[in-house]
Design a protein around this motif. Structure first.
Motif, PDB file in Angstrom:
ATOM      1  N   TYR A 120      40.884  36.915   1.875  1.00  0.00           N
ATOM      2  CA  TYR A 120      41.725  37.082   0.706  1.00  0.00           C
ATOM      3  C   TYR A 120      42.464  35.764   0.458  1.00  0.00           C
ATOM      4  O   TYR A 120      42.851  35.072   1.407  1.00  0.00           O
ATOM      5  CB  TYR A 120      42.753  38.183   0.932  1.00  0.00           C
ATOM      6  CG  TYR A 120      42.184  39.560   1.154  1.00  0.00           C
ATOM      7  CD1 TYR A 120      40.866  39.877   0.838  1.00  0.00           C
ATOM      8  CD2 TYR A 120      42.990  40.574   1.668  1.00  0.00           C
ATOM      9  CE1 TYR A 120      40.366  41.147   1.044  1.00  0.00           C
ATOM     10  CE2 TYR A 120      42.507  41.850   1.876  1.00  0.00           C
ATOM     11  CZ  TYR A 120      41.189  42.136   1.560  1.00  0.00           C
ATOM     12  OH  TYR A 120      40.695  43.399   1.762  1.00  0.00           O
ATOM     13  N   THR A 121      42.660  35.434  -0.796  1.00  0.00           N
ATOM     14  CA  THR A 121      43.314  34.168  -1.126  1.00  0.00           C
ATOM     15  C   THR A 121      44.334  34.339  -2.244  1.00  0.00           C
ATOM     16  O   THR A 121      44.192  35.210  -3.105  1.00  0.00           O
ATOM     17  CB  THR A 121      42.287  33.100  -1.529  1.00  0.00           C
ATOM     18  OG1 THR A 121      41.374  33.658  -2.486  1.00  0.00           O
ATOM     19  CG2 THR A 121      41.506  32.594  -0.331  1.00  0.00           C
ATOM     20  N   PHE A 122      45.338  33.463  -2.185  1.00  0.00           N
ATOM     21  CA  PHE A 122      46.427  33.463  -3.145  1.00  0.00           C
ATOM     22  C   PHE A 122      46.376  32.196  -3.996  1.00  0.00           C
ATOM     23  O   PHE A 122      45.891  31.152  -3.538  1.00  0.00           O
ATOM     24  CB  PHE A 122      47.782  33.459  -2.428  1.00  0.00           C
ATOM     25  CG  PHE A 122      48.099  34.713  -1.681  1.00  0.00           C
ATOM     26  CD1 PHE A 122      47.620  34.905  -0.392  1.00  0.00           C
ATOM     27  CD2 PHE A 122      48.901  35.696  -2.242  1.00  0.00           C
ATOM     28  CE1 PHE A 122      47.924  36.060   0.314  1.00  0.00           C
ATOM     29  CE2 PHE A 122      49.219  36.846  -1.541  1.00  0.00           C
ATOM     30  CZ  PHE A 122      48.720  37.029  -0.261  1.00  0.00           C
ATOM     31  N   GLY A 123      46.917  32.295  -5.182  1.00  0.00           N
ATOM     32  CA  GLY A 123      47.197  31.097  -5.948  1.00  0.00           C
ATOM     33  C   GLY A 123      48.363  30.359  -5.316  1.00  0.00           C
ATOM     34  O   GLY A 123      49.074  30.909  -4.468  1.00  0.00           O
ATOM     35  N   ALA A 124      48.585  29.126  -5.737  1.00  0.00           N
ATOM     36  CA  ALA A 124      49.642  28.297  -5.158  1.00  0.00           C
ATOM     37  C   ALA A 124      51.029  28.679  -5.657  1.00  0.00           C
ATOM     38  O   ALA A 124      52.038  28.229  -5.103  1.00  0.00           O
ATOM     39  CB  ALA A 124      49.363  26.826  -5.446  1.00  0.00           C
ATOM     40  N   GLY A 125      51.073  29.499  -6.688  1.00  0.00           N
ATOM     41  CA  GLY A 125      52.365  29.970  -7.188  1.00  0.00           C
ATOM     42  C   GLY A 125      52.817  29.273  -8.450  1.00  0.00           C
ATOM     43  O   GLY A 125      52.495  28.109  -8.688  1.00  0.00           O
ATOM     44  N   THR A 126      53.560  30.020  -9.260  1.00  0.00           N
ATOM     45  CA  THR A 126      54.196  29.497 -10.469  1.00  0.00           C
ATOM     46  C   THR A 126      55.677  29.833 -10.384  1.00  0.00           C
ATOM     47  O   THR A 126      56.029  31.012 -10.294  1.00  0.00           O
ATOM     48  CB  THR A 126      53.596  30.132 -11.743  1.00  0.00           C
ATOM     49  OG1 THR A 126      52.226  29.753 -11.858  1.00  0.00           O
ATOM     50  CG2 THR A 126      54.369  29.689 -12.974  1.00  0.00           C
ATOM     51  N   LYS A 127      56.502  28.808 -10.400  1.00  0.00           N
ATOM     52  CA  LYS A 127      57.942  29.025 -10.285  1.00  0.00           C
ATOM     53  C   LYS A 127      58.555  29.216 -11.661  1.00  0.00           C
ATOM     54  O   LYS A 127      58.462  28.328 -12.521  1.00  0.00           O
ATOM     55  CB  LYS A 127      58.603  27.847  -9.576  1.00  0.00           C
ATOM     56  CG  LYS A 127      60.070  28.069  -9.264  1.00  0.00           C
ATOM     57  CD  LYS A 127      60.632  26.945  -8.421  1.00  0.00           C
ATOM     58  CE  LYS A 127      62.064  27.209  -8.001  1.00  0.00           C
ATOM     59  NZ  LYS A 127      62.608  26.135  -7.136  1.00  0.00           N
ATOM     60  N   LEU A 128      59.164  30.366 -11.866  1.00  0.00           N
ATOM     61  CA  LEU A 128      59.837  30.648 -13.127  1.00  0.00           C
ATOM     62  C   LEU A 128      61.329  30.406 -12.967  1.00  0.00           C
ATOM     63  O   LEU A 128      61.986  31.027 -12.128  1.00  0.00           O
ATOM     64  CB  LEU A 128      59.590  32.091 -13.562  1.00  0.00           C
ATOM     65  CG  LEU A 128      60.331  32.577 -14.809  1.00  0.00           C
ATOM     66  CD1 LEU A 128      60.010  31.702 -16.013  1.00  0.00           C
ATOM     67  CD2 LEU A 128      59.991  34.038 -15.086  1.00  0.00           C
ATOM     68  N   GLU A 129      61.821  29.471 -13.745  1.00  0.00           N
ATOM     69  CA  GLU A 129      63.251  29.147 -13.716  1.00  0.00           C
ATOM     70  C   GLU A 129      63.856  29.480 -15.067  1.00  0.00           C
ATOM     71  O   GLU A 129      63.168  29.452 -16.089  1.00  0.00           O
ATOM     72  CB  GLU A 129      63.443  27.657 -13.420  1.00  0.00           C
ATOM     73  CG  GLU A 129      62.855  27.212 -12.094  1.00  0.00           C
ATOM     74  CD  GLU A 129      62.896  25.707 -11.912  1.00  0.00           C
ATOM     75  OE1 GLU A 129      63.374  25.257 -10.851  1.00  0.00           O
ATOM     76  OE2 GLU A 129      62.451  24.987 -12.828  1.00  0.00           O
ATOM     77  N   LEU A 130      65.131  29.763 -15.043  1.00  0.00           N
ATOM     78  CA  LEU A 130      65.810  30.055 -16.299  1.00  0.00           C
ATOM     79  C   LEU A 130      66.450  28.801 -16.853  1.00  0.00           C
ATOM     80  O   LEU A 130      67.099  28.031 -16.127  1.00  0.00           O
ATOM     81  CB  LEU A 130      66.853  31.156 -16.089  1.00  0.00           C
ATOM     82  CG  LEU A 130      66.268  32.504 -15.681  1.00  0.00           C
ATOM     83  CD1 LEU A 130      67.362  33.530 -15.526  1.00  0.00           C
ATOM     84  CD2 LEU A 130      65.244  32.979 -16.710  1.00  0.00           C
TER      85      LEU A 130
END
Lengths: 112, 112
Positions: B101-111
């Motif tokens: 199983y693999t994950f994406g590297a992530g997307t950081k959501l900032e306000l």
């Protein structure tokens, strides 16, 4: 309410062993495959291992194959991860997961 | 291994604005059972991950309907119709069709 509570994470020297536990409650533990996922400090998520409902089938990422063993005790609703020959790159927070639910994680630090 | 490529790496949005995150896999995520095991996970600062969406577009219980997932085969999208303060954190896509199983590297959501 589903609860997954990990324990067992400590500071350990390279080459040593450690066993993590995950106590599950709030659902029929024996009916669901379970997994361990880890997250190195400031890094992303990395799948480690998965076990089938009966424990008869297990799957591992290559980097831990032969060193880690995932197991479960359905009578105790508990998931385990036996980690042998630990390396510095195994340093991470280890999460027990039902995929829909995640524990709070337990920190494993491998360092001399 | 299936490579999960997430874009953008980060998003800075004001409350009320829409958000869109893309996730592309290096091979089809359609399992031999016909299902597509693509999930979206949110990790809020200092917290363990929480699944939001599974099987591409199914919302987990308690997830607001401002979240939606779409896509097929190798291209997937998470959309938030109107960002709220509680939505900040890192979003990961995750495939459980192929081992490992693999994950994406992530997307950081900032306000903003």
């Amino acid at each position: 309410e589903v609860q997954l509570v990990e324990s067992g994470g400590v500071l350990v020297q390279p080459g040593r062993s450690m066993k993590l536990s995950c106590a599950a409650s709030g659902f029929t533990f024996s009916s669901f495959p379970m997994a361990w996922v880890r997250q190195a400090p400031t890094k992303g998520l990395e799948w480690v291992a998965t076990i089938s409902t009966s424990g008869g089938s297990t799957y591992y990422r290559d980097s831990v194959k032969g060193r880690f063993t995932i197991s479960r005790d359905n009578a105790k609703s508990t998931l385990y991860l036996q980690m042998d020959s630990l390396r510095s790159e195994d340093t991470a927070t280890y999460y027990c997961t039902l995929f829909a639910y995640w524990g709070q994680g337990t920190l494993v630090t491998v360092s001399s | 291994d299936v490579v999960m490529t997430q874009t953008p790496v980060s998003l800075s949005l004001a409350i009320g604005q829409p958000a869109s995150i893309s996730c592309k896999s290096s091979q089809s995520l359609v399992h031999s059972d016909g299902k597509t095991y693509l999930s979206w996970i949110l990790q809020r600062p200092g917290q363990s991950p929480k699944r939001l969406i599974y099987l591409v577009s199914k919302l987990d219980s308690g997830v607001p309907d401002r979240f939606s997932g779409s896509g097929s085969e190798t291209e997937f999208t998470l959309k938030i119709s109107r960002v709220e303060a509680e939505d900040l954190g890192v979003y990961y896509c995750w495939q459980a069709t192929h081992f490992p199983y693999t994950f994406g590297a992530g997307t950081k959501l900032e306000l903003k």
